[in-house]
Design a protein around this motif. Structure first.
Motif, PDB file in Angstrom:
ATOM      1  N   ARG A  17       0.718  -1.257   0.100  1.00  0.00           N
ATOM      2  CA  ARG A  17       0.210   0.039   0.213  1.00  0.00           C
ATOM      3  C   ARG A  17       0.375   1.106  -0.070  1.00  0.00           C
ATOM      4  NH1 ARG A  17      -4.444   1.227  -1.589  1.00  0.00           N
ATOM      5  NH2 ARG A  17      -2.843   2.143  -2.685  1.00  0.00           N
ATOM      6  N   ARG A  18       1.948   1.422   0.511  1.00  0.00           N
ATOM      7  CA  ARG A  18       3.117   2.244   1.192  1.00  0.00           C
ATOM      8  C   ARG A  18       3.624   2.989  -0.425  1.00  0.00           C
ATOM      9  NH1 ARG A  18       3.879   7.087   1.532  1.00  0.00           N
ATOM     10  NH2 ARG A  18       5.515   8.159   1.946  1.00  0.00           N
ATOM     11  N   GLU A  19       3.648   1.427  -0.937  1.00  0.00           N
ATOM     12  CA  GLU A  19       4.704   1.446  -2.432  1.00  0.00           C
ATOM     13  C   GLU A  19       3.546   2.354  -3.390  1.00  0.00           C
ATOM     14  OE1 GLU A  19       6.492  -1.516  -3.744  1.00  0.00           O
ATOM     15  OE2 GLU A  19       7.484  -2.254  -1.881  1.00  0.00           O
ATOM     16  N   ILE A  20       2.348   1.933  -3.113  1.00  0.00           N
ATOM     17  CA  ILE A  20       1.588   2.264  -4.386  1.00  0.00           C
ATOM     18  C   ILE A  20       1.124   3.650  -4.203  1.00  0.00           C
ATOM     19  CG2 ILE A  20      -1.020   2.434  -4.730  1.00  0.00           C
ATOM     20  CD1 ILE A  20      -0.806  -0.574  -4.140  1.00  0.00           C
ATOM     21  N   ASP A  21       1.290   4.936  -2.439  1.00  0.00           N
ATOM     22  CA  ASP A  21       1.410   5.999  -2.453  1.00  0.00           C
ATOM     23  C   ASP A  21       2.462   6.168  -3.006  1.00  0.00           C
ATOM     24  OD1 ASP A  21      -0.842   4.683  -1.212  1.00  0.00           O
ATOM     25  OD2 ASP A  21      -0.305   4.994   0.742  1.00  0.00           O
ATOM     26  N   VAL A  22       3.332   5.836  -2.631  1.00  0.00           N
ATOM     27  CA  VAL A  22       4.670   6.469  -2.996  1.00  0.00           C
ATOM     28  C   VAL A  22       5.134   6.740  -4.762  1.00  0.00           C
ATOM     29  CG1 VAL A  22       7.722   6.601  -3.440  1.00  0.00           C
ATOM     30  CG2 VAL A  22       5.834   6.355  -1.001  1.00  0.00           C
ATOM     31  N   PHE A  23       4.984   5.872  -5.048  1.00  0.00           N
ATOM     32  CA  PHE A  23       4.741   5.335  -6.697  1.00  0.00           C
ATOM     33  C   PHE A  23       3.318   6.630  -7.609  1.00  0.00           C
ATOM     34  CE2 PHE A  23       3.015   3.494 -10.568  1.00  0.00           C
ATOM     35  CZ  PHE A  23       4.506   3.253 -11.615  1.00  0.00           C
ATOM     36  N   CYS A  24       2.241   6.508  -6.614  1.00  0.00           N
ATOM     37  CA  CYS A  24       1.713   7.634  -7.387  1.00  0.00           C
ATOM     38  C   CYS A  24       1.752   9.000  -7.200  1.00  0.00           C
ATOM     39  CB  CYS A  24      -0.060   7.195  -6.674  1.00  0.00           C
ATOM     40  SG  CYS A  24      -0.991   5.825  -7.410  1.00  0.00           S
ATOM     41  N   GLU A  25       2.577   9.448  -5.918  1.00  0.00           N
ATOM     42  CA  GLU A  25       2.920  10.444  -5.051  1.00  0.00           C
ATOM     43  C   GLU A  25       4.055  11.149  -6.449  1.00  0.00           C
ATOM     44  OE1 GLU A  25       3.994  10.743  -2.050  1.00  0.00           O
ATOM     45  OE2 GLU A  25       2.374  10.569  -1.041  1.00  0.00           O
ATOM     46  N   LEU A  26       4.687  10.423  -7.154  1.00  0.00           N
ATOM     47  CA  LEU A  26       5.548  10.318  -7.378  1.00  0.00           C
ATOM     48  C   LEU A  26       5.692  10.178  -9.641  1.00  0.00           C
ATOM     49  CD1 LEU A  26       8.881   7.800  -6.888  1.00  0.00           C
ATOM     50  CD2 LEU A  26       8.686  10.617  -6.336  1.00  0.00           C
ATOM     51  N   PHE A  27       4.644   9.850  -9.783  1.00  0.00           N
ATOM     52  CA  PHE A  27       4.020  10.316 -10.983  1.00  0.00           C
ATOM     53  C   PHE A  27       3.395  11.545 -10.916  1.00  0.00           C
ATOM     54  CE2 PHE A  27       5.556   6.360 -12.681  1.00  0.00           C
ATOM     55  CZ  PHE A  27       5.309   6.358 -13.960  1.00  0.00           C
ATOM     56  N   ALA A  28       2.662  11.546 -10.448  1.00  0.00           N
ATOM     57  CA  ALA A  28       1.720  13.239 -10.310  1.00  0.00           C
ATOM     58  C   ALA A  28       2.879  14.804 -10.581  1.00  0.00           C
ATOM     59  CB  ALA A  28       1.393  13.620  -8.903  1.00  0.00           C
ATOM     60  N   ARG A  29       4.004  13.865 -10.131  1.00  0.00           N
ATOM     61  CA  ARG A  29       4.672  15.552 -10.172  1.00  0.00           C
ATOM     62  C   ARG A  29       5.122  16.012 -11.902  1.00  0.00           C
ATOM     63  NH1 ARG A  29       9.420  15.816  -5.992  1.00  0.00           N
ATOM     64  NH2 ARG A  29       8.446  14.858  -4.221  1.00  0.00           N
ATOM     65  N   PRO A  30       5.574  17.756 -11.923  1.00  0.00           N
ATOM     66  CA  PRO A  30       5.373  17.524 -13.100  1.00  0.00           C
ATOM     67  C   PRO A  30       7.081  17.069 -14.897  1.00  0.00           C
ATOM     68  CG  PRO A  30       4.859  19.320 -12.047  1.00  0.00           C
ATOM     69  CD  PRO A  30       5.014  18.185 -11.037  1.00  0.00           C
ATOM     70  N   ALA A  31       8.089  17.190 -13.567  1.00  0.00           N
ATOM     71  CA  ALA A  31       9.392  16.653 -13.793  1.00  0.00           C
ATOM     72  C   ALA A  31       8.859  15.373 -14.505  1.00  0.00           C
ATOM     73  CB  ALA A  31      10.254  16.795 -13.358  1.00  0.00           C
ATOM     74  N   VAL A  32       8.491  14.124 -13.872  1.00  0.00           N
ATOM     75  CA  VAL A  32       8.299  12.877 -13.912  1.00  0.00           C
ATOM     76  C   VAL A  32       6.937  12.500 -15.188  1.00  0.00           C
ATOM     77  CG1 VAL A  32       7.024  10.268 -13.793  1.00  0.00           C
ATOM     78  CG2 VAL A  32       8.056  11.805 -12.025  1.00  0.00           C
ATOM     79  N   GLN A  33       5.909  13.152 -15.905  1.00  0.00           N
ATOM     80  CA  GLN A  33       4.683  13.511 -16.616  1.00  0.00           C
ATOM     81  C   GLN A  33       5.785  14.589 -17.572  1.00  0.00           C
ATOM     82  OE1 GLN A  33       1.840  12.614 -16.276  1.00  0.00           O
ATOM     83  NE2 GLN A  33       1.870  12.169 -14.347  1.00  0.00           N
ATOM     84  N   SER A  34       6.539  15.057 -17.476  1.00  0.00           N
ATOM     85  CA  SER A  34       7.406  15.498 -18.727  1.00  0.00           C
ATOM     86  C   SER A  34       8.483  14.636 -19.153  1.00  0.00           C
ATOM     87  CB  SER A  34       8.401  16.639 -18.264  1.00  0.00           C
ATOM     88  OG  SER A  34       8.625  16.898 -19.595  1.00  0.00           O
ATOM     89  N   GLY A  35       9.295  13.536 -18.543  1.00  0.00           N
ATOM     90  CA  GLY A  35       9.852  12.554 -18.547  1.00  0.00           C
ATOM     91  C   GLY A  35       9.239  11.482 -20.113  1.00  0.00           C
ATOM     92  N   LEU A  36       7.975  10.643 -18.879  1.00  0.00           N
ATOM     93  CA  LEU A  36       7.006   9.914 -19.672  1.00  0.00           C
ATOM     94  C   LEU A  36       6.798  10.824 -20.721  1.00  0.00           C
ATOM     95  CD1 LEU A  36       5.103   8.798 -16.696  1.00  0.00           C
ATOM     96  CD2 LEU A  36       6.866   7.806 -17.628  1.00  0.00           C
TER      97      LEU A  36
END
Length: 99
Positions: free
Chosen positions: A66-85
Motif C-alpha cells: 500500500r505504501r509503495e503504491i502511494d509513493v509511486f502515485c505521488e511520484l507520477f503526479a510530479r511535473p518532471a515525471v510527466q514530462s519525462g514520460l
C-alpha cells in the motif's frame, strides 16, 4: 531490482530472467501460448491448496505494498515525471529513456 528504478537503467529479457524479475522468456508471438500453458498447469491443482501454498511460500506484505503504491502515485503526479514520460512516448530514438 531497486537499482533499475533508481537509475532508470534497462535490461534485456535474458537478464531479467537471470535476476528473477521474470520467470519465463518466450519468443516473439509466443506469450499468449505460454500464458495459456501456465494457466492450464495451474488449473490441475486444488484451488485451496494452491492458495495456501502461495501464502506459505511468500506472505503478501499488504501494508508495505500500500505504501509503495502511494509513493509511486505521488511520484507520477510530479511535473518532471510527466514530462519525462511524455518525452519517452513521443520519442523515436532507439533508446529514449537515456538522457
Amino acid at each position: 531490482m531497486r537499482d533499475l528504478l533508481l537509475t532508470g537503467r534497462s535490461i534485456n529479457a535474458t537478464k531479467a530472467q537471470q535476476i528473477g524479475l521474470v520467470s519465463q522468456v518466450v519468443g516473439e508471438g509466443e506469450a499468449l501460448r505460454a500464458a495459456r500453458a501456465t494457466a492450464a498447469q495451474l488449473r490441475k491443482f486444488d484451488r485451496e491448496v494452491a492458495a495456501a501454498a502461495k501464502r506459505f511460500i511468500k506472505p503478501v506484505p499488504h501494508d508495505e505494498l500500500r505504501r509503495e503504491i502511494d509513493v509511486f502515485c505521488e511520484l507520477f503526479a510530479r511535473p518532471a515525471v510527466q514530462s519525462g514520460l511524455r518525452k519517452f512516448v513521443e520519442s523515436t530514438d532507439a533508446q529514449p529513456y537515456l538522457p
